[in-house]
Design a protein around this motif. Structure first.
Motif, PDB file in Angstrom:
ATOM      1  N   VAL A 147       5.185  -0.354  -2.528  1.00  0.00           N
ATOM      2  CA  VAL A 147       4.539   0.819  -3.111  1.00  0.00           C
ATOM      3  C   VAL A 147       5.642   1.719  -3.643  1.00  0.00           C
ATOM      4  N   GLN A 148       5.488   2.190  -4.888  1.00  0.00           N
ATOM      5  CA  GLN A 148       6.517   3.022  -5.518  1.00  0.00           C
ATOM      6  C   GLN A 148       6.358   4.497  -5.166  1.00  0.00           C
ATOM      7  N   ALA A 149       5.386   4.852  -4.375  1.00  0.00           N
ATOM      8  CA  ALA A 149       5.156   6.257  -4.010  1.00  0.00           C
ATOM      9  C   ALA A 149       5.995   6.611  -2.788  1.00  0.00           C
ATOM     10  N   GLN A 150       6.157   7.902  -2.574  1.00  0.00           N
ATOM     11  CA  GLN A 150       6.950   8.388  -1.458  1.00  0.00           C
ATOM     12  C   GLN A 150       6.075   8.910  -0.319  1.00  0.00           C
ATOM     13  N   SER A 151       4.813   8.607  -0.345  1.00  0.00           N
ATOM     14  CA  SER A 151       3.899   9.063   0.700  1.00  0.00           C
ATOM     15  C   SER A 151       4.191   8.327   2.004  1.00  0.00           C
ATOM     16  N   GLY A 152       4.075   9.035   3.102  1.00  0.00           N
ATOM     17  CA  GLY A 152       4.376   8.441   4.401  1.00  0.00           C
ATOM     18  C   GLY A 152       3.401   7.332   4.772  1.00  0.00           C
ATOM     19  N   ILE A 153       2.137   7.535   4.467  1.00  0.00           N
ATOM     20  CA  ILE A 153       1.116   6.537   4.813  1.00  0.00           C
ATOM     21  C   ILE A 153       1.312   5.273   3.983  1.00  0.00           C
ATOM     22  N   LEU A 154       1.610   5.436   2.690  1.00  0.00           N
ATOM     23  CA  LEU A 154       1.794   4.277   1.828  1.00  0.00           C
ATOM     24  C   LEU A 154       3.063   3.501   2.188  1.00  0.00           C
ATOM     25  N   LEU A 155       4.114   4.213   2.565  1.00  0.00           N
ATOM     26  CA  LEU A 155       5.331   3.524   3.003  1.00  0.00           C
ATOM     27  C   LEU A 155       5.091   2.762   4.307  1.00  0.00           C
ATOM     28  N   TRP A 156       4.357   3.361   5.211  1.00  0.00           N
ATOM     29  CA  TRP A 156       4.022   2.682   6.467  1.00  0.00           C
ATOM     30  C   TRP A 156       3.167   1.446   6.191  1.00  0.00           C
ATOM     31  N   LEU A 157       2.235   1.559   5.249  1.00  0.00           N
ATOM     32  CA  LEU A 157       1.399   0.431   4.867  1.00  0.00           C
ATOM     33  C   LEU A 157       2.248  -0.697   4.267  1.00  0.00           C
ATOM     34  N   ALA A 158       3.226  -0.344   3.420  1.00  0.00           N
ATOM     35  CA  ALA A 158       4.091  -1.361   2.824  1.00  0.00           C
ATOM     36  C   ALA A 158       4.978  -2.028   3.884  1.00  0.00           C
ATOM     37  N   GLU A 159       5.439  -1.268   4.849  1.00  0.00           N
ATOM     38  CA  GLU A 159       6.281  -1.831   5.903  1.00  0.00           C
ATOM     39  C   GLU A 159       5.491  -2.810   6.795  1.00  0.00           C
ATOM     40  N   ASN A 160       4.227  -2.528   6.989  1.00  0.00           N
ATOM     41  CA  ASN A 160       3.398  -3.371   7.860  1.00  0.00           C
ATOM     42  C   ASN A 160       2.468  -4.275   7.056  1.00  0.00           C
ATOM     43  N   PHE A 213      -0.943  -6.591   8.228  1.00  0.00           N
ATOM     44  CA  PHE A 213      -2.251  -6.327   7.624  1.00  0.00           C
ATOM     45  C   PHE A 213      -2.780  -7.551   6.888  1.00  0.00           C
ATOM     46  N   SER A 214      -1.918  -8.215   6.151  1.00  0.00           N
ATOM     47  CA  SER A 214      -2.380  -9.391   5.412  1.00  0.00           C
ATOM     48  C   SER A 214      -2.767 -10.521   6.371  1.00  0.00           C
ATOM     49  N   ALA A 215      -2.041 -10.670   7.458  1.00  0.00           N
ATOM     50  CA  ALA A 215      -2.408 -11.700   8.442  1.00  0.00           C
ATOM     51  C   ALA A 215      -3.746 -11.381   9.095  1.00  0.00           C
ATOM     52  N   THR A 216      -3.984 -10.118   9.396  1.00  0.00           N
ATOM     53  CA  THR A 216      -5.252  -9.718  10.001  1.00  0.00           C
ATOM     54  C   THR A 216      -6.410  -9.925   9.039  1.00  0.00           C
ATOM     55  N   VAL A 217      -6.231  -9.527   7.800  1.00  0.00           N
ATOM     56  CA  VAL A 217      -7.291  -9.696   6.797  1.00  0.00           C
ATOM     57  C   VAL A 217      -7.556 -11.175   6.554  1.00  0.00           C
ATOM     58  N   LEU A 218      -6.512 -11.969   6.490  1.00  0.00           N
ATOM     59  CA  LEU A 218      -6.677 -13.407   6.292  1.00  0.00           C
ATOM     60  C   LEU A 218      -7.444 -14.040   7.456  1.00  0.00           C
ATOM     61  N   ALA A 219      -7.099 -13.669   8.685  1.00  0.00           N
ATOM     62  CA  ALA A 219      -7.798 -14.219   9.852  1.00  0.00           C
ATOM     63  C   ALA A 219      -9.267 -13.803   9.853  1.00  0.00           C
ATOM     64  N   LEU A 220      -9.552 -12.552   9.516  1.00  0.00           N
ATOM     65  CA  LEU A 220     -10.943 -12.092   9.468  1.00  0.00           C
ATOM     66  C   LEU A 220     -11.737 -12.806   8.382  1.00  0.00           C
ATOM     67  N   LEU A 221     -11.132 -12.969   7.215  1.00  0.00           N
ATOM     68  CA  LEU A 221     -11.834 -13.661   6.129  1.00  0.00           C
ATOM     69  C   LEU A 221     -12.077 -15.130   6.453  1.00  0.00           C
ATOM     70  N   MET A 222     -11.100 -15.783   7.074  1.00  0.00           N
ATOM     71  CA  MET A 222     -11.294 -17.179   7.448  1.00  0.00           C
ATOM     72  C   MET A 222     -12.384 -17.315   8.510  1.00  0.00           C
ATOM     73  N   SER A 223     -12.376 -16.436   9.483  1.00  0.00           N
ATOM     74  CA  SER A 223     -13.403 -16.488  10.520  1.00  0.00           C
ATOM     75  C   SER A 223     -14.785 -16.245   9.928  1.00  0.00           C
ATOM     76  N   LEU A 224     -14.892 -15.271   9.043  1.00  0.00           N
ATOM     77  CA  LEU A 224     -16.177 -14.988   8.392  1.00  0.00           C
ATOM     78  C   LEU A 224     -16.636 -16.180   7.561  1.00  0.00           C
ATOM     79  N   GLY A 225     -15.738 -16.784   6.837  1.00  0.00           N
ATOM     80  CA  GLY A 225     -16.092 -17.943   6.028  1.00  0.00           C
ATOM     81  C   GLY A 225     -16.545 -19.129   6.864  1.00  0.00           C
TER      82      GLY A 225
END
Length: 136
Positions: free
Chosen positions: A83-96, A100-112
């Motif tokens: 993320v090119q922004a300097q917001s604290g929340i967006l930087l934290w989101l980019a660091e993690n 997040f992608s692993a969690t979303v992938l696991a949820l989508l696979m389970s739902l499917g």
């Protein structure tokens, strides 16, 4: 105490007698058949619940293994997105982003997998003629 004696005398005074044994036996047989039907229904329901728990465990193992393989295949020092922004929340989101992608992938696979299993079960019920109006 006096009420208990009166109640006891009332129950002792009642002497039931059955005039027609055939009617009694027919009623008893109907009741026993109803109890047997409920017992079989409960056994089938418990069997379905056990199978659902085994399926949920298997889905969890498969989705966990695929997610773990996905996370381990990515480079550890490079985030998935930046993320090119300097917001604290967006930087934290980019660091993690990996978590997040692993969690979303696991949820989508389970739902499917669960929706595919649900569709297969519905098709099997339709073929057997067990689909009721309340499940449509």
């Amino acid at each position: 105490m006096n009420k208990d004696k009166a109640l006891e005398e009332l129950f002792l005074a009642q002497q039931p007698h059955f005039d027609d044994k055939a009617d009694f036996m027919a009623a008893l047989t109907r009741r026993l058949d109803a109890v047997e039907y409920v017992r079989r229904h409960q056994e089938a329901t418990i069997r379905r619940y056990k199978m659902a728990m085994v399926a949920a465990f298997a889905i969890g193992v498969v989705s966990g293994a695929v997610t773990l393989a996905f996370v381990l295949a990515l480079p550890a020092d490079m985030p998935l997105f930046t993320v090119q922004a300097q917001s604290g929340i967006l930087l934290w989101l980019a660091e993690n982003s990996r978590a997040f992608s692993a969690t979303v992938l696991a949820l989508l696979m389970s739902l499917g997998i669960m929706s595919i299993a649900n569709n297969v079960i519905d098709i099997m019920r339709i073929q057997k003629g067990y689909l009721h109006a309340e499940t449509i």
